[in-house]
Write a protein that holds these residues in place. Structure first.
Motif, short mmCIF file in Angstrom:
data_model
loop_
_atom_site.label_atom_id
_atom_site.label_comp_id
_atom_site.label_asym_id
_atom_site.label_seq_id
_atom_site.Cartn_x
_atom_site.Cartn_y
_atom_site.Cartn_z
N HIS A 12 0.77 -1.25 0.00
CA HIS A 12 0.00 0.00 0.00
C HIS A 12 0.81 1.30 0.00
CE1 HIS A 12 0.80 -1.02 4.28
NE2 HIS A 12 1.40 0.14 4.11
N HIS A 61 -1.87 -0.11 8.96
CA HIS A 61 -1.97 1.29 9.39
C HIS A 61 -3.26 1.60 10.10
CE1 HIS A 61 1.86 2.22 7.75
NE2 HIS A 61 1.54 1.50 6.69
N TYR A 128 -4.82 4.82 5.31
CA TYR A 128 -4.41 4.79 3.90
C TYR A 128 -3.98 3.40 3.44
CZ TYR A 128 0.64 4.90 5.02
OH TYR A 128 1.89 4.60 5.45
N HIS A 194 11.59 -3.37 4.61
CA HIS A 194 11.01 -2.06 4.87
C HIS A 194 12.00 -1.00 5.36
CE1 HIS A 194 7.88 0.85 5.93
NE2 HIS A 194 7.07 0.12 5.21
N GLU A 250 7.30 -5.28 7.02
CA GLU A 250 5.96 -4.88 7.46
C GLU A 250 5.04 -6.07 7.65
OE1 GLU A 250 3.55 -2.54 4.80
OE2 GLU A 250 3.29 -0.99 6.33
#
Ligand SMILES: [Fe+2]
Length: 300
Positions: A12, A61, A128, A194, A250
């Motif tokens: 994302h 998130h 998001y 990440h 992540e």
């Protein structure tokens, strides 16, 4: 009886929506991160052709400290602004939710001993991660979603504890989908390695500046992608806690473990639709479709 008709690793980074220049997102770009965007396009064509009733998304998130939360009213509207990249992502969203299925998963989870809760606040700002993964899979937003939070247990207990919770959540998700009669596609909203750059070029979409952040993270990404492409997802799940630590992946947020568990740990190859970096992080779009069990195309 309902069924899971597909699952996708669906990262994302807001950059890819920025690169799309969709009317819902305010900032304009010249181009950017095409390999991922074209990968999503191929994945979208394949899985939307199967006419899913619902898309389920687990997002890093939307972090919840206690338990696993689910979007719990039929519609959410608003403007989502990325806190790190407000210059790239100011997105008008208008989301329809399959509340009935969300409640069924919450109930199944509760029966298995998980803490679950419905998000009923109409002013809740949808994160998001949820929005980017769903947008890239279905920019028309004409299929309802189930939005699932990521419980914080791996961050202040342990990777293994967090992953065990996600495996249970995946089982609850599968049972609820089967009872619901829905044809569902699952989206695991996770980046792979990440570590990332901390400064941005003057032109954010300047692809001459985009590359792998570090070789060790890239090697990890190639290792986990190889396990995906060869249908060794049980082996994959066993090394994810190490991947989380070594490449600050992540997947620590649990979305991939949740999805692989719900798919009952596929022993058939995942289709790699695209891999590229975004600010140096590794991102792969990978799809599992059990109907392609014998014919995944990337295996040679
Ligand atoms: Fe993220």
């Amino acid at each position: 009886m309902g069924e899971i008709i597909g699952g996708l690793l669906a990262p994302h980074p807001p950059h890819i929506v920025y690169g799309e220049n969709h009317w819902r997102n305010e900032p304009r770009s010249e181009c950017g991160w095409e390999v991922l965007r074209w990968g999503y396009e191929r994945a979208r064509k394949h899985f939307l052709a199967k006419k899913p009733d619902v898309l389920l998304v687990h997002s890093p998130h939307w972090q919840t400290v206690i338990g696993h939360h689910f979007l719990g009213i039929p519609e959410f509207h608003g403007l989502s602004v990325d806190p790190i990249f407000p210059n790239l992502f100011r997105y008008k969203y208008d989301i329809k939710v399959d509340v009935e299925l969300a409640e069924m998963i919450a109930e199944e989870g509760r029966e298995m001993g998980l803490i679950t809760k419905m998000m009923r606040n109409p002013h809740f700002r949808v994160d998001y991660g949820t929005i980017v993964s769903c947008h890239m899979m279905n920019p028309e937003w004409d299929i309802p979603i189930v939005g699932i939070s990521s419980n914080n247990s791996p961050y202040y207990f342990s990777n293994e504890m967090g992953q065990a919770q996600m495996i249970q959540l995946g089982q609850a998700t599968r049972r609820a989908i089967e009872k619901s009669g829905r044809r569902a596609v699952l989206l695991a909203s996770n980046t792979l390695s990440h570590r990332h750059f901390t400064t941005e070029p003057e032109i954010p979409e300047d692809m001459s500046r985009e590359h792998v952040y570090e070789h060790s993270g890239y090697l990890w990404d190639m290792k986990v992608i190889d396990l995906m492409r060869t249908g060794r997802t049980r082996e994959l799940i066993s090394i994810l806690p190490e991947f989380m630590d070594h490449a600050v992946s992540e997947v620590k947020a649990g979305s991939l473990a949740w999805m692989l568990s719900a798919l009952d740990f596929p022993d058939y190859p995942g289709e790699l639709y695209g891999y590229w970096t975004v600010i140096g992080t590794g991102n792969a779009v990978v799809g599992w479709d059990c109907e392609l069990r014998g014919a995944a195309t990337t295996q040679g």
